[in-house]
Design a protein around this motif. Sequence first.
Motif, PDB file in Angstrom:
ATOM      1  N   PRO A  50      -0.739   3.755  -1.449  1.00  0.00           N
ATOM      2  CA  PRO A  50      -2.209   3.782  -1.675  1.00  0.00           C
ATOM      3  C   PRO A  50      -3.093   2.543  -0.330  1.00  0.00           C
ATOM      4  CG  PRO A  50      -0.378   2.514  -3.783  1.00  0.00           C
ATOM      5  CD  PRO A  50       0.159   2.763  -2.394  1.00  0.00           C
ATOM      6  N   GLY A  51      -4.314   3.961  -0.895  1.00  0.00           N
ATOM      7  CA  GLY A  51      -5.051   2.624   0.910  1.00  0.00           C
ATOM      8  C   GLY A  51      -4.546   3.468   1.658  1.00  0.00           C
ATOM      9  N   ASP A  68      -6.272   6.420  -2.917  1.00  0.00           N
ATOM     10  CA  ASP A  68      -7.029   4.590  -2.898  1.00  0.00           C
ATOM     11  C   ASP A  68      -6.454   4.212  -3.026  1.00  0.00           C
ATOM     12  OD1 ASP A  68      -6.837   4.770  -5.840  1.00  0.00           O
ATOM     13  OD2 ASP A  68      -8.581   6.472  -6.884  1.00  0.00           O
ATOM     14  N   PRO A  69      -7.061   2.691  -3.097  1.00  0.00           N
ATOM     15  CA  PRO A  69      -6.475   1.819  -3.479  1.00  0.00           C
ATOM     16  C   PRO A  69      -5.446   1.604  -5.301  1.00  0.00           C
ATOM     17  CG  PRO A  69      -8.249   0.616  -2.788  1.00  0.00           C
ATOM     18  CD  PRO A  69      -8.455   2.658  -2.297  1.00  0.00           C
ATOM     19  N   THR A  93      -3.985   3.806   8.242  1.00  0.00           N
ATOM     20  CA  THR A  93      -3.597   2.693   6.598  1.00  0.00           C
ATOM     21  C   THR A  93      -5.077   1.700   6.358  1.00  0.00           C
ATOM     22  OG1 THR A  93      -2.497   1.110   8.207  1.00  0.00           O
ATOM     23  CG2 THR A  93      -1.316   3.512   6.297  1.00  0.00           C
ATOM     24  N   LYS A  95      -8.613   0.774   4.793  1.00  0.00           N
ATOM     25  CA  LYS A  95      -8.711   0.768   3.606  1.00  0.00           C
ATOM     26  C   LYS A  95     -10.209   1.167   3.150  1.00  0.00           C
ATOM     27  CE  LYS A  95      -5.767  -1.396   0.557  1.00  0.00           C
ATOM     28  NZ  LYS A  95      -4.601  -2.013   1.677  1.00  0.00           N
ATOM     29  N   ASP A 107     -15.523   4.315   1.015  1.00  0.00           N
ATOM     30  CA  ASP A 107     -14.632   3.981   0.706  1.00  0.00           C
ATOM     31  C   ASP A 107     -13.332   5.004   0.497  1.00  0.00           C
ATOM     32  OD1 ASP A 107     -14.205   0.889   0.410  1.00  0.00           O
ATOM     33  OD2 ASP A 107     -16.127   2.124  -1.457  1.00  0.00           O
TER      34      ASP A 107
END
Length: 374
Positions: A50-51, A68-69, A93, A95, A107
């Motif tokens: 994630p991220g 996404d996160p 990596t 965010k 984002d």
Amino acid sequence: MTGPLAGREPGVSLLPADAYTDPAVFAAEQSAIFENRWVWAGYTHWVAEPGSSRPVTVAGRPLLITRDPAGQIHVFHNICRHRGMVLSEEPSTRKRLRCPYHYWTYDLDGGLCGTPYWDRRKGSAPDDATKDALGLIPVTHAEWAGMVLVALGEPVRPLDETLAPLRQRWAPVDLDRLHLAAEDRYEIAANWKLVVENFLDFYHLPFVHPQVGPAAAALDIDDVVLAEDILGGCYPRGAAGKASKTETPLPAFGDVPAALRDRQDIFCLFPNALLFLEADWFQVIAFEPVTPERTVEHMAIFVDRSAAGPEFSDARKALSTVLFEVNDQDVPILERLQRGRRSPAADRNHLLPSWDQITARFQTLVASAMEGHR
Ligand code: FES
Ligand SMILES: [Fe+2]
């Protein structure tokens, strides 16, 4: 004898030699084929965390795959909404992704979040509606068998219909259990269609890859047409070289019935995902056509997730070594086939009804996709 070669005069090619070299043909294929179907864009493991994010190219278009996160995968046009700069050029990596031109930031779910000096005042920002409207532009995508597939335009077939024949045939194999064993990238000086045709060419196996087995093994392969755009073959009793791939047997992808344990399926998911499946390993050679005479392959080898640990490390390595060796042997063959396409004599290829029906079907598929596009 049935198939595209039935009743044809020898010496007639289904695709002319310049279909493999001509930039105009290449550009037309990108829009007629690669923008009009579900196509491979990347692997889910490229954005494992994630991220994370990774830029890719499909049909010459810069795209961005992100996770996404919250763990959700997205695909966007990799283009800053301000002036159209390519937003990201490296796996990342971070965010948030920052455009290098005027530092707008996004984002990983595509939302626009930073727009410095929006109206020339420090700390100024667009209103919410403007901000919402200026997120990254999403691309229709799906995840299947470790791959990220995208549809840039209106696909000629919906995703479920495209994948149904493979999902049905491979229902006993749990492809949610894939664990990446190895991957590599190959730059090949050859047209993408030769990459597919060589993958569908079972005749060359005993000569170019003698370690895989004698001619008798290649004779054992059945041509299989699962659907108009899923072509290939099957070793019903397993590839002859299988036993020597690993000394420690790898576990199967879930509870695969004994009758299917030795079967090796070899399918092109048209146009750009070449799939090999046995009960205990899955290999994808997916590719990006870069120019008429250059193709980049991304080869990934997967085993069952229960074989992820150190006790299977030698078995994973042995498997990958054999599969990479086979691909290494194909590279000079592909490049030499490509050089042959500079000759008008390559218009007079003699595809054999006994071996080349699947290749002929592929060529027919390409020709009809191009015809339908005109
Ligand atoms: S082009 Fe990206 S911020 Fe201006
Ligand atoms: Fe080969």
